[in-house]
Design a protein around this motif. Structure first.
Motif, mmCIF file in Angstrom:
data_model
loop_
_atom_site.group_PDB
_atom_site.id
_atom_site.type_symbol
_atom_site.label_atom_id
_atom_site.label_comp_id
_atom_site.label_asym_id
_atom_site.label_seq_id
_atom_site.Cartn_x
_atom_site.Cartn_y
_atom_site.Cartn_z
ATOM 1 N N PHE A 165 0.817 -1.210 0.000
ATOM 2 C CA PHE A 165 0.000 0.000 0.000
ATOM 3 C C PHE A 165 0.854 1.264 0.000
ATOM 4 C CE2 PHE A 165 -3.029 -3.104 1.760
ATOM 5 C CZ PHE A 165 -4.037 -2.948 0.824
ATOM 6 N N TYR A 166 2.013 1.202 0.603
ATOM 7 C CA TYR A 166 2.913 2.361 0.611
ATOM 8 C C TYR A 166 3.304 2.715 -0.827
ATOM 9 C CZ TYR A 166 7.011 5.282 1.336
ATOM 10 O OH TYR A 166 7.905 6.305 1.296
ATOM 11 N N ASP A 167 3.712 1.696 -1.600
ATOM 12 C CA ASP A 167 4.127 1.925 -2.978
ATOM 13 C C ASP A 167 2.953 2.396 -3.838
ATOM 14 O OD1 ASP A 167 6.135 1.846 -5.067
ATOM 15 O OD2 ASP A 167 5.047 0.107 -5.850
ATOM 16 N N MET A 168 1.775 1.796 -3.633
ATOM 17 C CA MET A 168 0.587 2.206 -4.385
ATOM 18 C C MET A 168 0.233 3.665 -4.095
ATOM 19 S SD MET A 168 -1.871 -1.176 -4.159
ATOM 20 C CE MET A 168 -3.321 -0.183 -4.119
ATOM 21 N N THR A 169 0.297 4.054 -2.829
ATOM 22 C CA THR A 169 -0.014 5.430 -2.439
ATOM 23 C C THR A 169 0.995 6.397 -3.025
ATOM 24 O OG1 THR A 169 -0.932 4.595 -0.366
ATOM 25 C CG2 THR A 169 -0.453 6.954 -0.476
ATOM 26 N N LYS A 170 2.259 6.023 -2.985
ATOM 27 C CA LYS A 170 3.321 6.879 -3.523
ATOM 28 C C LYS A 170 3.126 7.100 -5.019
ATOM 29 C CE LYS A 170 8.325 7.019 -4.029
ATOM 30 N NZ LYS A 170 9.570 6.282 -3.830
ATOM 31 N N ARG A 171 2.846 6.021 -5.766
ATOM 32 C CA ARG A 171 2.622 6.151 -7.206
ATOM 33 C C ARG A 171 1.394 7.010 -7.496
ATOM 34 N NH1 ARG A 171 1.699 0.916 -9.568
ATOM 35 N NH2 ARG A 171 1.752 0.058 -7.501
ATOM 36 N N PHE A 172 0.347 6.841 -6.713
ATOM 37 C CA PHE A 172 -0.867 7.631 -6.910
ATOM 38 C C PHE A 172 -0.595 9.109 -6.681
ATOM 39 C CE2 PHE A 172 -4.602 9.694 -5.036
ATOM 40 C CZ PHE A 172 -5.483 9.596 -6.106
ATOM 41 N N LEU A 173 0.109 9.417 -5.583
ATOM 42 C CA LEU A 173 0.379 10.817 -5.261
ATOM 43 C C LEU A 173 1.329 11.461 -6.264
ATOM 44 C CD1 LEU A 173 0.646 10.598 -1.384
ATOM 45 C CD2 LEU A 173 -1.222 11.551 -2.728
ATOM 46 N N LEU A 174 2.242 10.687 -6.803
ATOM 47 C CA LEU A 174 3.185 11.226 -7.783
ATOM 48 C C LEU A 174 2.599 11.249 -9.191
ATOM 49 C CD1 LEU A 174 6.513 9.588 -6.577
ATOM 50 C CD2 LEU A 174 5.788 11.954 -6.298
ATOM 51 N N GLY A 175 1.421 10.656 -9.359
ATOM 52 C CA GLY A 175 0.774 10.679 -10.658
ATOM 53 C C GLY A 175 1.314 9.659 -11.630
#
Length: 86
Positions: A5-15
């Motif tokens: 979930f950390y990686d998914m959230t990071k990718r989402f926030l970075l677009g």
């Protein structure tokens, strides 16, 4: 398999998960913007006509480039297949 979930959230926030528009989409958008302009003088009318002509040229050249890229990708895949066999 564990979900990161950390990686998914990071990718989402970075677009990083967004789909980027194609060159054709950008050209179409610009064409629509230029078409919606209302010239108030002869100078503005000429500038808009020049912009329309430049967009037509960009569209034409982008098609040629897309065809070249497609052809080169085909050639590359043929070369890769040949090197895998040999």
């Amino acid at each position: 398999m564990k979900t990161d979930f950390y990686d998914m959230t990071k990718r989402f926030l970075l677009g990083e998960g967004k789909i980027k528009p194609s060159l054709a989409s950008y050209i179409q958008s610009l064409s629509e913007i230029v078409d919606s302009l209302k010239p108030r003088s002869k100078t503005e009318r000429r500038r808009i006509e020049i912009a329309k002509e430049q967009l037509r040229e960009i569209r034409k050249r982008s098609r040629v480039l897309e065809e070249r890229v497609s052809l080169l990708e085909e050639r590359l895949s043929i070369l890769e297949e040949g090197s895998d066999r040999g």
